[in-house]
Design a protein around this motif. Sequence first.
Motif, mmCIF file in Angstrom:
data_model
loop_
_atom_site.group_PDB
_atom_site.id
_atom_site.type_symbol
_atom_site.label_atom_id
_atom_site.label_comp_id
_atom_site.label_asym_id
_atom_site.label_seq_id
_atom_site.Cartn_x
_atom_site.Cartn_y
_atom_site.Cartn_z
ATOM 1 N N LYS A 78 8.513 31.138 9.358
ATOM 2 C CA LYS A 78 9.774 31.887 9.240
ATOM 3 C C LYS A 78 10.586 31.760 10.532
ATOM 4 O O LYS A 78 11.803 31.566 10.502
ATOM 5 C CB LYS A 78 9.469 33.361 8.927
ATOM 6 C CG LYS A 78 10.697 34.246 8.855
ATOM 7 C CD LYS A 78 11.545 33.938 7.641
ATOM 8 C CE LYS A 78 12.619 35.015 7.502
ATOM 9 N NZ LYS A 78 13.935 34.480 7.343
ATOM 10 N N MET B 77 10.783 27.220 4.799
ATOM 11 C CA MET B 77 10.803 28.410 3.930
ATOM 12 C C MET B 77 9.738 28.307 2.842
ATOM 13 O O MET B 77 9.094 29.305 2.507
ATOM 14 C CB MET B 77 12.205 28.602 3.319
ATOM 15 C CG MET B 77 13.235 29.124 4.309
ATOM 16 S SD MET B 77 12.744 30.630 5.178
ATOM 17 C CE MET B 77 12.739 31.803 3.847
ATOM 18 N N TYR C 136 6.498 29.106 4.459
ATOM 19 C CA TYR C 136 6.428 30.539 4.729
ATOM 20 C C TYR C 136 6.089 31.304 3.444
ATOM 21 O O TYR C 136 5.232 32.200 3.443
ATOM 22 C CB TYR C 136 7.752 31.032 5.318
ATOM 23 C CG TYR C 136 7.836 32.527 5.434
ATOM 24 C CD1 TYR C 136 7.043 33.228 6.346
ATOM 25 C CD2 TYR C 136 8.698 33.265 4.625
ATOM 26 C CE1 TYR C 136 7.106 34.601 6.450
ATOM 27 C CE2 TYR C 136 8.775 34.636 4.725
ATOM 28 C CZ TYR C 136 7.985 35.305 5.641
ATOM 29 O OH TYR C 136 8.047 36.678 5.746
#
Length: 170
Positions: free
Chosen positions: A154, A142, A145
């Motif tokens: 993701k 995360m 991302y």
Amino acid sequence: MKTEFTFGDIVSVAGYENRIFYVDAWREVKEIDEWGVSEYVEFELTDAINGEFLDAFETDLRLVCRKHFAEDYLLEYDVTNYPEPTGASFHIADIFPELPSVESVAALGKGLEKVASNMAKKKAQEVAKEIDGLLDEYNDYMRLYETFGDAEYKTKADAVLTKLSREASE
């Protein structure tokens, strides 16, 4: 090699008069020695009445009943004078001539409870460690991302989340 007998058939065996056996398995044997090659079939059998195991050659077997009719045949089979097993067998009474005392059984039970408790704790620790690792992996993907905006991170984070929910439900 084709054989006359199949799994579940009931057969008699030469040398084991008045006894009946189930066909459990067979193996095709190809034996090579200095005089040539010989091929034969060897059967694994179980006594239909007392469960004794036996290996026999196909030439020693005689069909008593096909598998389809075996259950009905055994329901009507007279076992009054059925011979005792001839192989090496053991009986619980030989191993434990006297029953264990109540105290020794209770002590054994406590020991087993302790072992089971320790095993459960160890398993819980392993599961917690695995879940922690998955959470770290999810957080890493995360962060990547959010930093780079790459959809692949993701997707990987979602996959880890799915695995995490599966682990948590077990």
